[in-house]
Design a protein around this motif. Sequence first.
Motif, short mmCIF file in Angstrom:
data_model
loop_
_atom_site.label_atom_id
_atom_site.label_comp_id
_atom_site.label_asym_id
_atom_site.label_seq_id
_atom_site.Cartn_x
_atom_site.Cartn_y
_atom_site.Cartn_z
N MET A 198 5.28 47.99 -3.19
CA MET A 198 5.82 46.75 -3.73
C MET A 198 6.78 47.06 -4.89
SD MET A 198 3.83 43.55 -5.53
CE MET A 198 2.76 43.36 -4.12
N LYS A 199 7.91 46.38 -4.91
CA LYS A 199 8.86 46.58 -5.98
C LYS A 199 8.28 46.09 -7.31
CE LYS A 199 13.03 45.95 -3.15
NZ LYS A 199 14.23 45.10 -2.96
N PRO A 200 8.55 46.80 -8.40
CA PRO A 200 8.04 46.37 -9.71
C PRO A 200 8.45 44.94 -10.06
CG PRO A 200 8.91 48.60 -9.86
CD PRO A 200 9.27 48.09 -8.49
N ARG A 221 3.10 33.45 8.01
CA ARG A 221 4.42 32.85 7.89
C ARG A 221 5.48 33.57 8.73
NH1 ARG A 221 6.52 29.03 3.95
NH2 ARG A 221 4.74 27.93 3.08
N GLY A 222 5.09 34.70 9.32
CA GLY A 222 6.04 35.45 10.12
C GLY A 222 6.93 36.38 9.32
N TYR A 223 6.52 36.69 8.09
CA TYR A 223 7.31 37.60 7.26
C TYR A 223 6.93 39.04 7.56
CZ TYR A 223 7.95 33.29 4.52
OH TYR A 223 8.22 32.01 4.13
N LYS A 224 7.90 39.94 7.36
CA LYS A 224 7.65 41.36 7.60
C LYS A 224 6.76 41.98 6.52
CE LYS A 224 12.04 42.17 10.01
NZ LYS A 224 13.34 42.90 9.97
N GLY A 225 6.85 41.45 5.33
CA GLY A 225 6.06 42.01 4.23
C GLY A 225 6.15 41.14 3.00
N LEU A 226 5.63 41.67 1.88
CA LEU A 226 5.57 40.90 0.65
C LEU A 226 6.95 40.66 0.04
CD1 LEU A 226 2.36 42.18 -1.17
CD2 LEU A 226 2.63 40.35 0.50
N GLU A 227 7.91 41.53 0.36
CA GLU A 227 9.25 41.34 -0.18
C GLU A 227 9.85 40.04 0.34
OE1 GLU A 227 13.59 43.62 -0.35
OE2 GLU A 227 11.79 44.71 0.28
N ASP A 228 9.65 39.77 1.64
CA ASP A 228 10.15 38.52 2.21
C ASP A 228 9.40 37.32 1.61
OD1 ASP A 228 11.86 39.97 3.75
OD2 ASP A 228 10.70 39.79 5.61
N LEU A 229 8.10 37.50 1.40
CA LEU A 229 7.28 36.43 0.83
C LEU A 229 7.78 36.07 -0.56
CD1 LEU A 229 3.49 35.95 1.03
CD2 LEU A 229 4.51 36.11 -1.23
N VAL A 230 8.04 37.08 -1.39
CA VAL A 230 8.53 36.83 -2.75
C VAL A 230 9.90 36.18 -2.72
CG1 VAL A 230 9.21 37.90 -4.94
CG2 VAL A 230 7.13 38.66 -3.77
N THR A 231 10.75 36.59 -1.80
CA THR A 231 12.07 35.98 -1.66
C THR A 231 11.94 34.49 -1.41
OG1 THR A 231 13.06 38.01 -0.80
CG2 THR A 231 14.20 35.95 -0.30
#
Length: 282
Positions: free
Chosen positions: A1-3, A40-50
């Motif tokens: 996960m990005k900081p 939600r069909g997101y690839k990962g947490l980065e998409d979720l945060v976006t």
Amino acid sequence: MKPEDFDYLSKMLRDRSGLVLTKDKAYLLESRLMPVARKRGYKGLEDLVTQLRNRDETLANDVTEAMTTNESFFFRDVKPFDQFRQIVLPNLLKARATRKNFRIWCAAASSGQEPYTLAMILKEEAARLNGWRHDILGTDLSKEILSKAQRGIYSQFEVQRGLPIQMLVKYFKKADDMWEIDPAVRSMVQYKPWNLLQDLKPLGSFDVVFCRNVLIYFDQPTKTKVLNSIADLLADDGVLYLGGAETVLGISDRFKPIPGQRGVYAVQKPGYSGPSLGAAAG
């Protein structure tokens, strides 16, 4: 996960629920939020945060609930419930003899085990409570977990965690591979979604508050705010139960420990010494 994603999530969760997450707890974000992302069909947490950055309020609620749903079990730690039955309840019956009613609030009801434990205790004391009105309110941030609490249906594993066999037999019935609590016990508890960071005054006043194993997730200013808000709702002789690892010392001057009763606190009000609960619970 990005900081920067961790920082965004931790700030959002802190603002919405009071939950404090340090960087060594990043694994909790991964384990609890990946199912939300997949749903939600997101690839990962980065998409979720976006998506969260786009102010998706429904997703923000889902993320908050996923991170704040904590486990619970019947008669957790046992002693607080023995103490309630043997000392606090008799004290209430004496102090409220004229009006014959009292209110209990479980401030983090989760899946219902704590409020139902108290309801079963009151059922056991039915003879002494004849003619009395007693209300139990269970609140939690998570609407999903409260829905489970309202159903009052538990797995074999859940009923084996702390529930005495005689209580299981007396107050539950088998429903396939699950156990359903007696409707009479279930009806004794009212559930309402509520965030402890919100204004608590609309909940009304209480004689006993259970807020166990909640403060450990908050920073000190949030603990102080929540404790002071609870103090505003408690009767002059009201009692607060906290978890074994929690304390009011150095956090709020609105409560004081009751001598000989670990985890039990009296409201600190000018000219009032608190309820007489010094006797040790058996």
